[in-house]
Design a protein around this motif. Structure first.
Motif, PDB file in Angstrom:
ATOM      1  N   SER A  82       0.853  -1.185   0.000  1.00 39.22           N
ATOM      2  CA  SER A  82       0.000   0.000   0.000  1.00 39.22           C
ATOM      3  C   SER A  82       0.885   1.230   0.000  1.00 39.22           C
ATOM      4  CB  SER A  82      -0.905   0.015   1.232  1.00 39.22           C
ATOM      5  OG  SER A  82      -1.813  -1.056   1.169  1.00 39.22           O
ATOM      6  N   GLY A  83       0.398   2.288  -0.643  1.00 33.82           N
ATOM      7  CA  GLY A  83       1.159   3.535  -0.700  1.00 33.82           C
ATOM      8  C   GLY A  83       1.885   3.680  -2.021  1.00 33.82           C
ATOM      9  N   VAL A  84       2.557   4.811  -2.162  1.00 36.21           N
ATOM     10  CA  VAL A  84       3.261   5.132  -3.399  1.00 36.21           C
ATOM     11  C   VAL A  84       4.551   4.317  -3.478  1.00 36.21           C
ATOM     12  CG1 VAL A  84       4.419   6.983  -4.683  1.00 36.21           C
ATOM     13  CG2 VAL A  84       2.284   7.451  -3.472  1.00 36.21           C
ATOM     14  N   VAL A  85       4.800   3.749  -4.654  1.00 36.66           N
ATOM     15  CA  VAL A  85       6.021   2.979  -4.910  1.00 36.66           C
ATOM     16  C   VAL A  85       6.742   3.657  -6.066  1.00 36.66           C
ATOM     17  CG1 VAL A  85       6.955   0.694  -5.468  1.00 36.66           C
ATOM     18  CG2 VAL A  85       4.807   0.883  -4.210  1.00 36.66           C
ATOM     19  N   THR A  86       8.066   3.794  -5.976  1.00 32.52           N
ATOM     20  CA  THR A  86       8.813   4.476  -7.032  1.00 32.52           C
ATOM     21  C   THR A  86       8.869   3.636  -8.305  1.00 32.52           C
ATOM     22  OG1 THR A  86      10.968   3.564  -6.446  1.00 32.52           O
ATOM     23  CG2 THR A  86      10.297   5.600  -5.307  1.00 32.52           C
ATOM     24  N   LYS A  87       9.121   4.308  -9.402  1.00 30.11           N
ATOM     25  CA  LYS A  87       9.206   3.638 -10.702  1.00 30.11           C
ATOM     26  C   LYS A  87      10.274   2.553 -10.680  1.00 30.11           C
ATOM     27  CE  LYS A  87      11.553   5.059 -14.488  1.00 30.11           C
ATOM     28  NZ  LYS A  87      12.013   5.933 -15.546  1.00 30.11           N
ATOM     29  N   ASN A  88      11.479   2.888 -10.193  1.00 25.17           N
ATOM     30  CA  ASN A  88      12.576   1.917 -10.203  1.00 25.17           C
ATOM     31  C   ASN A  88      12.277   0.716  -9.322  1.00 25.17           C
ATOM     32  OD1 ASN A  88      14.023   3.410 -12.035  1.00 25.17           O
ATOM     33  ND2 ASN A  88      15.184   4.513 -10.486  1.00 25.17           N
ATOM     34  N   ASP A  89      11.649   0.948  -8.169  1.00 26.06           N
ATOM     35  CA  ASP A  89      11.278  -0.168  -7.295  1.00 26.06           C
ATOM     36  C   ASP A  89      10.274  -1.081  -7.988  1.00 26.06           C
ATOM     37  OD1 ASP A  89      12.980   0.678  -5.303  1.00 26.06           O
ATOM     38  OD2 ASP A  89      11.402   1.491  -4.007  1.00 26.06           O
TER      39      ASP A  89
END
Length: 98
Positions: A82-89
């Motif tokens: 849940s929550g924002v995840v970065t593009k690279n992750d």
């Protein structure tokens, strides 16, 4: 519901974004998901599920907060956050199951 099951039962990874129109962090995820799709192309399917319009589906998959990202591979949940995840992750996570 039937269509959802058909989609997540594919061999390639399917990233599901459970979101809501009123959710600020969900709006931040949209361009990130587009960039992930641009990088990975056909390696991944990305679908968005509006939890307000799909309450039964959100309840079935125990989505309590938005955004909730769930990665499926051959119908099995292999990752969830849940929550924002970065593009690279996100790219690293999807590639690890690809």
């Amino acid at each position: 519901m039937k269509n959802f099951l058909e989609i997540i039962n594919k061999d390639k990874p399917v990233l599901v974004d459970f979101f809501a129109e009123w959710c600020g962090p969900c709006k931040m995820m949209s361009p990130i998901l587009k960039e992930v799709k641009d990088v990975l192309g056909d390696k991944v399917s990305i679908i968005k599920i509006d939890v307000d319009k799909n309450k039964a589906l959100a309840a079935k998959y125990q989505v309590r907060g938005v955004p909730t990202l769930v990665l499926y591979k051959s119908g099995k949940q292999v990752w969830r956050q849940s929550g924002v995840v970065t593009k690279n992750d996100l790219i690293s996570i999807i590639n690890s199951f690809g």
